[in-house]
Design a protein around this motif. Structure first.
Motif, PDB file in Angstrom:
ATOM      1  N   SER A 162       0.853  -1.188   0.000  1.00 45.52           N
ATOM      2  CA  SER A 162       0.000   0.000   0.000  1.00 45.52           C
ATOM      3  C   SER A 162       0.889   1.237   0.000  1.00 45.52           C
ATOM      4  CB  SER A 162      -0.923   0.018   1.224  1.00 45.52           C
ATOM      5  OG  SER A 162      -1.671   1.229   1.272  1.00 45.52           O
ATOM      6  N   ASP A 163       0.807   2.042  -1.060  1.00 46.47           N
ATOM      7  CA  ASP A 163       1.580   3.284  -1.155  1.00 46.47           C
ATOM      8  C   ASP A 163       0.775   4.460  -0.616  1.00 46.47           C
ATOM      9  OD1 ASP A 163       3.983   2.354  -2.384  1.00 46.47           O
ATOM     10  OD2 ASP A 163       2.863   2.103  -4.254  1.00 46.47           O
ATOM     11  N   GLN A 164       1.445   5.328   0.114  1.00 47.75           N
ATOM     12  CA  GLN A 164       0.791   6.516   0.648  1.00 47.75           C
ATOM     13  C   GLN A 164       0.437   7.464  -0.496  1.00 47.75           C
ATOM     14  OE1 GLN A 164       3.103   8.730   3.479  1.00 47.75           O
ATOM     15  NE2 GLN A 164       1.421  10.097   4.030  1.00 47.75           N
ATOM     16  N   ALA A 169      -8.319   6.042   4.665  1.00 49.75           N
ATOM     17  CA  ALA A 169      -8.105   5.143   3.535  1.00 49.75           C
ATOM     18  C   ALA A 169      -7.733   5.910   2.279  1.00 49.75           C
ATOM     19  CB  ALA A 169      -9.348   4.299   3.294  1.00 49.75           C
ATOM     20  N   TRP A 229      -3.868   6.876   2.934  1.00 47.12           N
ATOM     21  CA  TRP A 229      -2.957   5.736   2.932  1.00 47.12           C
ATOM     22  C   TRP A 229      -3.775   4.521   3.355  1.00 47.12           C
ATOM     23  CZ3 TRP A 229       2.436   5.954   5.801  1.00 47.12           C
ATOM     24  CH2 TRP A 229       3.239   4.911   5.350  1.00 47.12           C
ATOM     25  N   ALA A 230      -4.120   3.686   2.397  1.00 51.39           N
ATOM     26  CA  ALA A 230      -5.057   2.593   2.643  1.00 51.39           C
ATOM     27  C   ALA A 230      -4.456   1.505   3.518  1.00 51.39           C
ATOM     28  CB  ALA A 230      -5.510   1.994   1.322  1.00 51.39           C
ATOM     29  N   ILE A 241      -3.963  -2.444   4.796  1.00 55.27           N
ATOM     30  CA  ILE A 241      -3.842  -3.717   4.080  1.00 55.27           C
ATOM     31  C   ILE A 241      -4.585  -4.784   4.873  1.00 55.27           C
ATOM     32  CG2 ILE A 241      -2.252  -5.592   3.469  1.00 55.27           C
ATOM     33  CD1 ILE A 241      -0.160  -3.492   2.801  1.00 55.27           C
ATOM     34  N   THR A 257      -2.986  -1.195   9.605  1.00 52.39           N
ATOM     35  CA  THR A 257      -3.397   0.188   9.339  1.00 52.39           C
ATOM     36  C   THR A 257      -2.251   1.143   9.623  1.00 52.39           C
ATOM     37  OG1 THR A 257      -5.681  -0.343   9.966  1.00 52.39           O
ATOM     38  CG2 THR A 257      -5.066   1.992   9.909  1.00 52.39           C
ATOM     39  N   GLN A 269       5.403   3.896   2.275  1.00 56.11           N
ATOM     40  CA  GLN A 269       4.984   2.616   1.723  1.00 56.11           C
ATOM     41  C   GLN A 269       4.856   1.594   2.857  1.00 56.11           C
ATOM     42  OE1 GLN A 269       7.415  -0.354  -0.735  1.00 56.11           O
ATOM     43  NE2 GLN A 269       6.147   0.628  -2.323  1.00 56.11           N
ATOM     44  N   SER A 295       3.997  -2.591   3.524  1.00 53.42           N
ATOM     45  CA  SER A 295       3.927  -3.891   2.841  1.00 53.42           C
ATOM     46  C   SER A 295       3.787  -5.005   3.856  1.00 53.42           C
ATOM     47  CB  SER A 295       5.163  -4.125   1.970  1.00 53.42           C
ATOM     48  OG  SER A 295       6.316  -4.274   2.761  1.00 53.42           O
TER      49      SER A 295
END
Length: 341
Positions: A211-213, A230, A233-234, A236, A311, A332, A334
Protein backbone atom coordinates in the motif's frame (compact mmCIF):
# COMPACT_ATOMS: atom_id res chain seq x y z
CA UNK A 1 -13.46 -64.36 2.73
CA UNK A 2 -14.33 -64.41 -0.97
CA UNK A 3 -16.10 -61.46 -2.58
CA UNK A 4 -17.48 -60.77 -6.04
CA UNK A 5 -15.47 -58.11 -7.90
CA UNK A 6 -17.63 -56.21 -10.34
CA UNK A 7 -17.69 -56.39 -14.13
CA UNK A 8 -16.82 -60.09 -14.47
CA UNK A 9 -18.92 -62.23 -16.79
CA UNK A 10 -20.89 -65.03 -15.22
CA UNK A 11 -21.25 -63.45 -11.78
CA UNK A 12 -24.57 -62.32 -10.32
CA UNK A 13 -24.81 -59.23 -8.12
CA UNK A 14 -27.52 -58.04 -5.78
CA UNK A 15 -28.35 -54.40 -5.07
CA UNK A 16 -26.49 -54.25 -1.76
CA UNK A 17 -23.28 -55.49 -3.39
CA UNK A 18 -23.43 -52.87 -6.11
CA UNK A 19 -24.27 -50.09 -3.65
CA UNK A 20 -21.25 -50.97 -1.52
CA UNK A 21 -19.02 -50.96 -4.59
CA UNK A 22 -20.30 -47.47 -5.43
CA UNK A 23 -18.56 -46.23 -2.28
CA UNK A 24 -15.32 -46.57 -4.26
CA UNK A 25 -16.24 -43.48 -6.28
CA UNK A 26 -17.47 -41.24 -3.42
CA UNK A 27 -15.60 -39.44 -0.64
CA UNK A 28 -15.39 -41.49 2.55
CA UNK A 29 -17.59 -40.84 5.56
CA UNK A 30 -15.08 -42.44 7.93
CA UNK A 31 -16.93 -45.76 8.01
CA UNK A 32 -15.54 -48.95 6.52
CA UNK A 33 -17.34 -49.59 3.20
CA UNK A 34 -19.16 -46.29 3.68
CA UNK A 35 -19.38 -43.13 1.62
CA UNK A 36 -20.30 -39.50 2.27
CA UNK A 37 -23.93 -38.76 1.44
CA UNK A 38 -24.89 -35.45 -0.10
CA UNK A 39 -25.97 -33.52 -3.14
CA UNK A 40 -23.53 -33.11 -6.03
CA UNK A 41 -22.36 -29.48 -6.29
CA UNK A 42 -23.29 -27.83 -9.57
CA UNK A 43 -25.84 -30.49 -10.49
CA UNK A 44 -28.85 -28.31 -9.68
CA UNK A 45 -28.37 -29.45 -6.10
CA UNK A 46 -32.07 -30.20 -5.50
CA UNK A 47 -32.45 -26.60 -4.30
CA UNK A 48 -35.59 -25.86 -2.27
CA UNK A 49 -37.51 -22.59 -2.72
CA UNK A 50 -40.84 -21.06 -1.74
CA UNK A 51 -43.36 -19.30 -3.97
CA UNK A 52 -46.17 -18.24 -1.67
CA UNK A 53 -47.31 -21.50 -0.08
CA UNK A 54 -45.81 -23.69 -2.81
CA UNK A 55 -42.60 -25.54 -2.02
CA UNK A 56 -40.51 -26.15 -5.15
CA UNK A 57 -37.57 -28.53 -5.42
CA UNK A 58 -35.21 -28.23 -8.38
CA UNK A 59 -33.64 -31.09 -10.29
CA UNK A 60 -30.35 -32.52 -9.12
CA UNK A 61 -28.16 -35.48 -8.29
CA UNK A 62 -27.32 -36.93 -4.89
CA UNK A 63 -25.89 -39.91 -3.04
CA UNK A 64 -27.97 -41.25 -0.15
CA UNK A 65 -26.18 -43.48 2.36
CA UNK A 66 -27.73 -46.17 4.54
CA UNK A 67 -25.70 -48.03 7.15
CA UNK A 68 -24.96 -51.55 5.95
CA UNK A 69 -26.62 -50.86 2.61
CA UNK A 70 -24.10 -48.64 0.87
CA UNK A 71 -24.89 -45.67 -1.37
CA UNK A 72 -28.00 -45.08 -3.42
CA UNK A 73 -27.36 -42.85 -6.41
CA UNK A 74 -30.35 -40.62 -7.17
CA UNK A 75 -30.85 -38.37 -10.19
CA UNK A 76 -34.12 -36.43 -10.32
CA UNK A 77 -35.14 -34.52 -13.45
CA UNK A 78 -37.42 -32.49 -11.19
CA UNK A 79 -37.79 -32.59 -7.47
CA UNK A 80 -41.48 -31.70 -7.63
CA UNK A 81 -43.53 -29.46 -5.38
CA UNK A 82 -45.65 -29.52 -2.23
CA UNK A 83 -47.98 -27.19 -0.38
CA UNK A 84 -46.78 -25.60 2.84
CA UNK A 85 -48.91 -26.42 5.87
CA UNK A 86 -50.73 -23.34 7.20
CA UNK A 87 -49.08 -21.45 10.06
CA UNK A 88 -50.16 -22.01 13.66
CA UNK A 89 -52.13 -19.20 15.27
CA UNK A 90 -49.58 -18.41 17.99
CA UNK A 91 -46.58 -20.75 17.71
CA UNK A 92 -43.68 -21.05 15.28
CA UNK A 93 -42.76 -24.24 13.46
CA UNK A 94 -39.81 -25.74 11.57
CA UNK A 95 -40.57 -28.04 8.64
CA UNK A 96 -38.25 -30.45 6.81
CA UNK A 97 -37.84 -31.22 3.12
CA UNK A 98 -35.88 -34.37 2.36
CA UNK A 99 -34.96 -36.79 -0.40
CA UNK A 100 -36.21 -40.30 0.32
CA UNK A 101 -35.20 -43.62 -1.17
CA UNK A 102 -37.84 -46.33 -0.97
CA UNK A 103 -36.27 -49.83 -1.08
CA UNK A 104 -38.77 -52.57 -0.37
CA UNK A 105 -36.02 -55.11 0.35
CA UNK A 106 -34.79 -52.89 3.19
CA UNK A 107 -37.78 -50.93 4.49
CA UNK A 108 -40.70 -53.20 3.50
CA UNK A 109 -42.43 -50.12 2.10
CA UNK A 110 -43.77 -51.95 -0.93
CA UNK A 111 -42.06 -49.37 -3.14
CA UNK A 112 -38.83 -49.09 -5.08
CA UNK A 113 -38.28 -45.45 -6.02
CA UNK A 114 -36.91 -42.09 -4.89
CA UNK A 115 -38.80 -38.85 -4.35
CA UNK A 116 -38.86 -35.65 -2.31
CA UNK A 117 -40.90 -35.56 0.90
CA UNK A 118 -42.25 -32.56 2.81
CA UNK A 119 -42.70 -33.07 6.56
CA UNK A 120 -44.34 -30.37 8.66
CA UNK A 121 -42.92 -29.86 12.14
CA UNK A 122 -44.68 -29.42 15.47
CA UNK A 123 -45.63 -25.84 16.52
CA UNK A 124 -43.72 -24.89 19.64
CA UNK A 125 -42.28 -21.99 21.61
CA UNK A 126 -38.88 -23.51 20.75
CA UNK A 127 -39.48 -25.35 17.48
CA UNK A 128 -37.06 -27.89 16.00
CA UNK A 129 -37.06 -29.70 12.68
CA UNK A 130 -38.88 -33.07 12.67
CA UNK A 131 -37.08 -36.38 12.19
CA UNK A 132 -38.51 -38.83 9.62
CA UNK A 133 -40.04 -41.79 11.40
CA UNK A 134 -38.94 -45.39 11.25
CA UNK A 135 -35.99 -46.67 9.24
CA UNK A 136 -36.37 -44.36 6.28
CA UNK A 137 -33.41 -43.96 3.93
CA UNK A 138 -33.17 -40.22 3.37
CA UNK A 139 -31.08 -37.09 2.88
CA UNK A 140 -32.11 -33.74 4.37
CA UNK A 141 -32.40 -30.96 1.79
CA UNK A 142 -33.79 -27.93 3.65
CA UNK A 143 -35.69 -26.63 6.63
CA UNK A 144 -38.48 -24.08 6.46
CA UNK A 145 -38.98 -21.71 9.38
CA UNK A 146 -42.70 -20.94 9.64
CA UNK A 147 -43.60 -18.08 12.01
CA UNK A 148 -47.03 -17.93 13.66
CA UNK A 149 -49.91 -16.51 11.69
CA UNK A 150 -49.30 -12.83 11.05
CA UNK A 151 -45.67 -13.11 12.17
CA UNK A 152 -44.07 -12.71 8.77
CA UNK A 153 -43.15 -14.85 5.79
CA UNK A 154 -41.72 -18.37 6.04
CA UNK A 155 -38.04 -18.74 5.10
CA UNK A 156 -36.00 -21.58 3.64
CA UNK A 157 -32.57 -22.64 4.93
CA UNK A 158 -30.37 -25.06 2.98
CA UNK A 159 -27.89 -25.37 5.88
CA UNK A 160 -28.92 -28.95 6.73
CA UNK A 161 -28.03 -30.34 3.31
CA UNK A 162 -24.63 -32.03 3.01
CA UNK A 163 -22.62 -31.97 -0.19
CA UNK A 164 -20.38 -34.73 -1.49
CA UNK A 165 -17.74 -35.18 -4.17
CA UNK A 166 -15.78 -37.97 -5.78
CA UNK A 167 -13.14 -39.81 -3.77
CA UNK A 168 -10.17 -37.49 -3.29
CA UNK A 169 -12.19 -34.45 -4.36
CA UNK A 170 -12.29 -31.05 -2.66
CA UNK A 171 -15.38 -30.57 -0.51
CA UNK A 172 -16.97 -27.10 -0.68
CA UNK A 173 -17.87 -27.29 3.00
CA UNK A 174 -16.38 -25.13 5.77
CA UNK A 175 -17.55 -27.65 8.40
CA UNK A 176 -16.25 -30.80 6.68
CA UNK A 177 -14.72 -33.33 9.07
CA UNK A 178 -11.16 -34.51 8.37
CA UNK A 179 -11.03 -38.28 7.85
CA UNK A 180 -7.56 -38.84 6.37
CA UNK A 181 -4.25 -37.02 6.02
CA UNK A 182 -4.21 -35.21 2.70
CA UNK A 183 -7.96 -34.53 2.54
CA UNK A 184 -8.88 -31.09 1.18
CA UNK A 185 -11.80 -28.76 1.69
CA UNK A 186 -12.81 -25.28 0.52
CA UNK A 187 -13.92 -23.24 3.52
CA UNK A 188 -15.45 -20.46 1.41
CA UNK A 189 -12.38 -18.21 1.45
CA UNK A 190 -9.57 -20.62 0.58
CA UNK A 191 -8.24 -24.14 0.41
CA UNK A 192 -7.41 -26.20 3.52
CA UNK A 193 -5.65 -29.56 4.01
CA UNK A 194 -6.23 -32.00 6.88
CA UNK A 195 -2.89 -32.96 8.49
CA UNK A 196 -4.34 -35.56 10.85
CA UNK A 197 -4.90 -33.12 13.70
CA UNK A 198 -6.15 -29.85 12.21
CA UNK A 199 -7.10 -28.08 9.00
CA UNK A 200 -4.19 -26.04 7.60
CA UNK A 201 -4.46 -23.27 5.02
CA UNK A 202 -2.94 -24.02 1.63
CA UNK A 203 -1.35 -21.59 -0.82
CA UNK A 204 -2.85 -18.39 0.56
CA UNK A 205 -1.46 -15.02 -0.51
CA UNK A 206 1.97 -16.09 -1.69
CA UNK A 207 2.85 -12.59 -2.91
CA UNK A 208 3.64 -9.44 -0.96
CA UNK A 209 0.78 -6.94 -0.57
CA UNK A 210 1.77 -3.27 -0.84
CA UNK A 211 0.00 0.00 0.00
CA UNK A 212 1.58 3.28 -1.15
CA UNK A 213 0.79 6.52 0.65
CA UNK A 214 -1.27 8.89 -1.51
CA UNK A 215 -1.26 11.95 0.75
CA UNK A 216 -1.59 13.16 4.31
CA UNK A 217 -3.91 15.25 6.49
CA UNK A 218 -4.20 19.00 6.00
CA UNK A 219 -3.53 19.34 9.72
CA UNK A 220 -2.07 16.77 12.10
CA UNK A 221 -3.58 15.52 15.34
CA UNK A 222 -0.86 15.84 17.97
CA UNK A 223 0.18 13.67 20.89
CA UNK A 224 -1.48 10.38 19.98
CA UNK A 225 -1.20 7.66 17.28
CA UNK A 226 -3.75 8.50 14.59
CA UNK A 227 -4.91 6.46 11.60
CA UNK A 228 -4.34 7.77 8.11
CA UNK A 229 -7.65 7.74 6.27
CA UNK A 230 -8.11 5.14 3.53
CA UNK A 231 -7.92 7.95 1.00
CA UNK A 232 -4.58 9.12 2.39
CA UNK A 233 -2.96 5.74 2.93
CA UNK A 234 -5.06 2.59 2.64
CA UNK A 235 -4.75 -0.20 5.22
CA UNK A 236 -3.84 -3.72 4.08
CA UNK A 237 -6.15 -6.65 4.78
CA UNK A 238 -4.68 -10.03 3.92
CA UNK A 239 -4.61 -13.65 5.06
CA UNK A 240 -2.02 -15.33 7.24
CA UNK A 241 -0.04 -17.88 5.16
CA UNK A 242 0.32 -21.58 6.09
CA UNK A 243 3.55 -20.81 7.98
CA UNK A 244 1.73 -18.44 10.37
CA UNK A 245 4.54 -15.96 9.79
CA UNK A 246 4.62 -12.56 8.05
CA UNK A 247 6.99 -9.63 7.64
CA UNK A 248 5.58 -6.09 7.92
CA UNK A 249 7.56 -3.14 6.58
CA UNK A 250 6.83 0.58 6.75
CA UNK A 251 8.90 3.43 5.37
CA UNK A 252 8.45 7.18 5.10
CA UNK A 253 10.02 10.59 4.52
CA UNK A 254 9.80 12.44 7.85
CA UNK A 255 10.66 15.84 9.22
CA UNK A 256 9.32 18.07 12.00
CA UNK A 257 11.11 21.37 12.69
CA UNK A 258 8.22 23.05 14.46
CA UNK A 259 10.39 23.26 17.61
CA UNK A 260 13.89 22.09 18.44
CA UNK A 261 12.46 19.02 20.16
CA UNK A 262 9.47 18.22 17.90
CA UNK A 263 9.14 14.62 16.80
CA UNK A 264 7.28 12.77 14.05
CA UNK A 265 6.51 9.06 14.00
CA UNK A 266 5.10 6.78 11.31
CA UNK A 267 4.06 3.23 12.16
CA UNK A 268 1.17 0.80 12.09
CA UNK A 269 -1.39 -1.01 14.20
CA UNK A 270 -2.74 -4.52 13.62
CA UNK A 271 -6.15 -6.14 14.12
CA UNK A 272 -7.57 -9.59 13.46
CA UNK A 273 -5.04 -12.44 13.55
CA UNK A 274 -2.65 -10.07 15.34
CA UNK A 275 -3.51 -7.31 17.81
CA UNK A 276 -0.75 -4.74 18.12
CA UNK A 277 -0.64 -1.00 18.72
CA UNK A 278 1.79 1.51 17.21
CA UNK A 279 4.95 1.63 19.36
CA UNK A 280 8.68 2.09 18.92
CA UNK A 281 8.85 -1.56 17.87
CA UNK A 282 6.92 -1.04 14.64
CA UNK A 283 7.61 2.59 13.70
CA UNK A 284 10.13 4.94 12.12
CA UNK A 285 10.73 8.38 13.63
CA UNK A 286 12.53 11.72 13.44
CA UNK A 287 13.33 14.50 15.85
CA UNK A 288 13.90 17.64 13.82
CA UNK A 289 15.45 17.42 10.34
CA UNK A 290 14.47 15.11 7.51
CA UNK A 291 14.94 11.34 7.62
CA UNK A 292 14.19 8.61 5.08
CA UNK A 293 13.93 5.16 6.65
CA UNK A 294 12.14 1.80 6.64
CA UNK A 295 11.37 -0.55 9.55
CA UNK A 296 10.77 -4.28 8.90
CA UNK A 297 9.50 -6.58 11.65
CA UNK A 298 8.53 -10.26 11.63
CA UNK A 299 5.49 -11.63 13.43
CA UNK A 300 5.05 -15.40 13.85
CA UNK A 301 2.76 -17.86 15.60
CA UNK A 302 -0.31 -16.48 13.82
CA UNK A 303 -3.29 -18.64 12.84
CA UNK A 304 -2.95 -19.83 9.21
CA UNK A 305 -5.89 -18.72 7.07
CA UNK A 306 -6.96 -16.01 9.53
CA UNK A 307 -7.55 -12.44 8.34
CA UNK A 308 -5.23 -9.63 9.42
CA UNK A 309 -5.51 -5.87 8.86
CA UNK A 310 -2.51 -3.53 9.09
CA UNK A 311 -3.40 0.19 9.34
CA UNK A 312 -0.74 2.93 8.88
CA UNK A 313 -0.63 5.61 11.58
CA UNK A 314 1.24 8.79 12.50
CA UNK A 315 2.09 10.56 15.76
CA UNK A 316 3.54 14.08 16.06
CA UNK A 317 4.44 15.90 19.27
CA UNK A 318 3.60 19.28 17.71
CA UNK A 319 2.82 20.54 14.25
CA UNK A 320 3.72 23.44 11.99
CA UNK A 321 3.10 24.13 8.31
CA UNK A 322 2.13 20.83 6.73
CA UNK A 323 4.56 19.69 4.08
CA UNK A 324 7.45 21.99 4.90
CA UNK A 325 7.71 22.21 8.70
CA UNK A 326 5.89 18.96 9.55
CA UNK A 327 6.01 16.27 6.87
CA UNK A 328 5.03 12.58 6.83
CA UNK A 329 4.76 11.70 3.13
CA UNK A 330 5.81 9.30 0.36
CA UNK A 331 5.37 6.27 2.58
CA UNK A 332 4.98 2.62 1.72
CA UNK A 333 3.47 -0.22 3.78
CA UNK A 334 3.93 -3.89 2.84
CA UNK A 335 2.94 -7.28 4.25
CA UNK A 336 5.06 -10.21 3.08
CA UNK A 337 4.12 -13.87 3.70
CA UNK A 338 7.06 -15.94 4.92
CA UNK A 339 7.68 -19.65 4.42
CA UNK A 340 8.17 -22.04 7.30
CA UNK A 341 11.77 -22.42 8.40
Amino acid sequence: MAVDPVWINGLAYDGAELRRVQALSVMTNGVSLGGRAGVIPGSGSLAVSLAGSTINVAAGNAWVYATGQGLYGVSLNAGGSATLTAAHATLARVDLVYLRVWDNAVDASGLNKADVVYLAGTPSASPVAPVPAGTQIYLSLATIAVPPSGGGAPSVSQAVRPVTVAAGGILPDAAAVGYYVGQYRDNGTGLQRWDGAAWRAVGLHTTTVVSDQIGGPTSYVTGTPTDFTAGQWAPITTTVPPSGQIAISIGNALNNTNTSTSTAWCGWRAAGALTETMTEKNSVSIAGTRNYSTRRVIRSGLTPGASITITPQYNVSSSGTVGSVTRILDGQLSVEPLASV
